[in-house]
Structures are given as C-alpha cells and as structure tokens.
Design a protein around this motif. Structure first.
Motif, mmCIF file in Angstrom:
data_model
loop_
_atom_site.group_PDB
_atom_site.id
_atom_site.type_symbol
_atom_site.label_atom_id
_atom_site.label_comp_id
_atom_site.label_asym_id
_atom_site.label_seq_id
_atom_site.Cartn_x
_atom_site.Cartn_y
_atom_site.Cartn_z
ATOM 1 N N GLU A 36 0.838 -1.197 0.000
ATOM 2 C CA GLU A 36 0.000 0.000 0.000
ATOM 3 C C GLU A 36 0.871 1.244 0.000
ATOM 4 O OE1 GLU A 36 -3.526 0.492 2.713
ATOM 5 O OE2 GLU A 36 -2.227 2.011 3.591
ATOM 6 N N ARG A 37 0.414 2.253 -0.732
ATOM 7 C CA ARG A 37 1.044 3.582 -0.702
ATOM 8 C C ARG A 37 -0.037 4.610 -0.464
ATOM 9 N NH1 ARG A 37 6.188 3.393 -3.183
ATOM 10 N NH2 ARG A 37 7.050 1.511 -2.267
ATOM 11 N N ARG A 38 0.297 5.616 0.351
ATOM 12 C CA ARG A 38 -0.618 6.706 0.676
ATOM 13 C C ARG A 38 0.098 8.031 0.442
ATOM 14 N NH1 ARG A 38 -4.984 6.122 4.301
ATOM 15 N NH2 ARG A 38 -5.477 3.928 4.532
ATOM 16 N N LYS A 39 -0.678 9.025 0.064
ATOM 17 C CA LYS A 39 -0.153 10.379 -0.043
ATOM 18 C C LYS A 39 -1.217 11.328 0.468
ATOM 19 C CE LYS A 39 2.124 13.640 -3.064
ATOM 20 N NZ LYS A 39 3.415 13.687 -2.434
ATOM 21 N N GLN A 40 -0.808 12.201 1.390
ATOM 22 C CA GLN A 40 -1.741 13.178 1.926
ATOM 23 C C GLN A 40 -1.875 14.336 0.942
ATOM 24 O OE1 GLN A 40 -0.664 15.136 5.626
ATOM 25 N NE2 GLN A 40 -2.813 15.117 6.224
ATOM 26 N N ILE A 41 -3.116 14.659 0.611
ATOM 27 C CA ILE A 41 -3.436 15.753 -0.305
ATOM 28 C C ILE A 41 -4.083 16.871 0.508
ATOM 29 C CG2 ILE A 41 -4.794 16.438 -2.318
ATOM 30 C CD1 ILE A 41 -2.558 14.403 -2.953
ATOM 31 N N THR A 42 -3.610 18.087 0.313
ATOM 32 C CA THR A 42 -4.192 19.258 0.964
ATOM 33 C C THR A 42 -4.903 20.093 -0.090
ATOM 34 O OG1 THR A 42 -2.403 19.274 2.589
ATOM 35 C CG2 THR A 42 -3.700 21.298 2.367
ATOM 36 N N PHE A 43 -6.152 20.418 0.162
ATOM 37 C CA PHE A 43 -6.914 21.238 -0.775
ATOM 38 C C PHE A 43 -6.319 22.648 -0.829
ATOM 39 C CE2 PHE A 43 -10.431 18.352 0.854
ATOM 40 C CZ PHE A 43 -10.320 17.480 -0.215
ATOM 41 N N SER A 44 -6.517 23.330 -1.941
ATOM 42 C CA SER A 44 -5.998 24.688 -2.085
ATOM 43 C C SER A 44 -6.721 25.667 -1.165
ATOM 44 C CB SER A 44 -6.093 25.147 -3.542
ATOM 45 O OG SER A 44 -7.426 25.136 -3.988
ATOM 46 N N GLU A 45 -7.926 25.313 -0.750
ATOM 47 C CA GLU A 45 -8.715 26.101 0.206
ATOM 48 C C GLU A 45 -9.600 25.115 0.957
ATOM 49 O OE1 GLU A 45 -12.348 29.336 -0.131
ATOM 50 O OE2 GLU A 45 -10.791 29.361 -1.662
ATOM 51 N N ALA A 46 -9.794 25.347 2.238
ATOM 52 C CA ALA A 46 -10.630 24.441 3.035
ATOM 53 C C ALA A 46 -12.097 24.551 2.612
ATOM 54 C CB ALA A 46 -10.497 24.748 4.513
ATOM 55 N N MET A 68 -2.771 -7.997 -13.073
ATOM 56 C CA MET A 68 -2.858 -6.587 -12.680
ATOM 57 C C MET A 68 -3.968 -6.418 -11.655
ATOM 58 S SD MET A 68 -2.241 -4.668 -16.289
ATOM 59 C CE MET A 68 -2.806 -5.901 -17.458
ATOM 60 N N ARG A 69 -3.583 -6.077 -10.425
ATOM 61 C CA ARG A 69 -4.546 -5.888 -9.341
ATOM 62 C C ARG A 69 -4.332 -4.509 -8.741
ATOM 63 N NH1 ARG A 69 -1.800 -10.714 -8.333
ATOM 64 N NH2 ARG A 69 -3.055 -12.587 -8.530
ATOM 65 N N ALA A 70 -5.422 -3.789 -8.524
ATOM 66 C CA ALA A 70 -5.310 -2.473 -7.893
ATOM 67 C C ALA A 70 -6.595 -2.131 -7.164
ATOM 68 C CB ALA A 70 -5.014 -1.405 -8.934
ATOM 69 N N GLY A 81 -8.381 18.226 3.490
ATOM 70 C CA GLY A 81 -7.685 17.332 2.573
ATOM 71 C C GLY A 81 -8.103 15.885 2.753
ATOM 72 N N PHE A 82 -7.292 14.972 2.212
ATOM 73 C CA PHE A 82 -7.601 13.550 2.280
ATOM 74 C C PHE A 82 -6.335 12.747 2.014
ATOM 75 C CE2 PHE A 82 -7.818 14.520 -2.159
ATOM 76 C CZ PHE A 82 -7.446 13.373 -2.827
ATOM 77 N N ASP A 83 -6.408 11.447 2.242
ATOM 78 C CA ASP A 83 -5.325 10.530 1.895
ATOM 79 C C ASP A 83 -5.673 9.829 0.592
ATOM 80 O OD1 ASP A 83 -3.941 11.144 4.183
ATOM 81 O OD2 ASP A 83 -4.376 9.255 5.218
ATOM 82 N N MET A 84 -4.782 9.904 -0.378
ATOM 83 C CA MET A 84 -4.909 9.170 -1.629
ATOM 84 C C MET A 84 -4.257 7.808 -1.387
ATOM 85 S SD MET A 84 -3.290 10.344 -5.255
ATOM 86 C CE MET A 84 -4.427 11.695 -5.486
ATOM 87 N N VAL A 85 -4.965 6.716 -1.735
ATOM 88 C CA VAL A 85 -4.487 5.373 -1.407
ATOM 89 C C VAL A 85 -4.460 4.495 -2.654
ATOM 90 C CG1 VAL A 85 -4.846 3.346 0.042
ATOM 91 C CG2 VAL A 85 -5.570 5.591 0.872
ATOM 92 N N PHE A 86 -3.337 3.774 -2.827
ATOM 93 C CA PHE A 86 -3.204 2.758 -3.867
ATOM 94 C C PHE A 86 -2.773 1.474 -3.176
ATOM 95 C CE2 PHE A 86 -0.771 0.102 -6.680
ATOM 96 C CZ PHE A 86 -1.506 0.104 -7.842
ATOM 97 N N ARG A 87 -3.467 0.379 -3.468
ATOM 98 C CA ARG A 87 -3.116 -0.928 -2.906
ATOM 99 C C ARG A 87 -3.016 -1.954 -4.029
ATOM 100 N NH1 ARG A 87 -7.584 0.669 0.353
ATOM 101 N NH2 ARG A 87 -6.917 1.307 2.419
ATOM 102 N N THR A 88 -2.085 -2.877 -3.856
ATOM 103 C CA THR A 88 -2.015 -4.042 -4.730
ATOM 104 C C THR A 88 -1.630 -5.243 -3.878
ATOM 105 O OG1 THR A 88 -1.194 -4.895 -6.841
ATOM 106 C CG2 THR A 88 0.414 -3.781 -5.425
#
Length: 116
Positions: A36-46, A68-70, A81-88
């Motif tokens: 799994e990989r995660r990246k925190q994304i912050t919006f340009s404005e709340a 190919m699994r995702a 913001g939110f966490d963007m998540v990719f899992r394989t």
C-alpha cells in the motif's frame, strides 16, 4: 446523496505521481503480497464540510507478465484534505502510478456566522 446547502460551491483537483518504484527497485515493483502507498493531499482552500472526493488512475505502468490488481481510494476525507491510497497484492508488479483527484463541496461564505 450529499446535499449542498450553499450557493458557493468549490471544485478542486490535481494529478499526483504517487510512486515510481522501478527505478530504485522498490517493493511495488519487486515485492509480493499486500502493498500500500498513501499520499496526503491538501486542498488549495478548506471546504465548509468534508467534500465528495473522487480518485482515478491517470498513469498505471505495470508488468504485463503478472496479474494486474489495484484498489484505489480516497481515505480520511476532511475539510482540509484527504489521503490518496493505492493498494495491490499477490504477484502484481507495479512500476509507477500517477493518480488524478477531484473534490466538490460547500465553501464558507462571508455571511456565515460562527456562534460557537
């Protein structure tokens, strides 16, 4: 269904390289099992409240010799913001992933009152 009670609606979006593991022999490219990989994304404005967020693959570079699994998701969505998540998992070998996202929701207005 999310109902928006404001005439001030915000839309924010982006495109992010989540990882590139083939260059350095990272575990997404060489590994097996669940990864799994995660990246925190912050919006340009709340936003005024947590928005609706959608994520999609905009680049998926995988080894054609394996299955190919995702699983992709937006997790822990807040006003900021939110966490963007990719899992394989299994023997899937992923060289790199870029993901696009968009968020839509209510924005605060100058006329909003904070009575707390």
């Amino acid at each position: 269904m999310k109902k928006l009670r404001s005439h001030l609606i915000g839309v924010d979006s982006g495109d992010v390289v989540l990882f590139s593991d083939y260059e350095n022999g990272g575990d997404m490219w060489t590994g097996e099992g669940q990864r799994e990989r995660r990246k925190q994304i912050t919006f340009s404005e709340a936003f005024k409240s947590p928005p609706s967020v959608q994520v999609s693959l905009s680049l998926w570079d995988v080894d054609a010799a394996t299955v190919m699994r995702a699983d992709i998701a937006a997790d822990k969505v807040t006003e900021a913001g939110f966490d963007m998540v990719f899992r394989t998992w299994g023997d899937t070998r992923v060289a790199r992933v870029r993901m696009a996202w968009s968020a839509i929701g209510e924005l605060s207005e100058d006329d909003d009152w904070d009575v707390s």
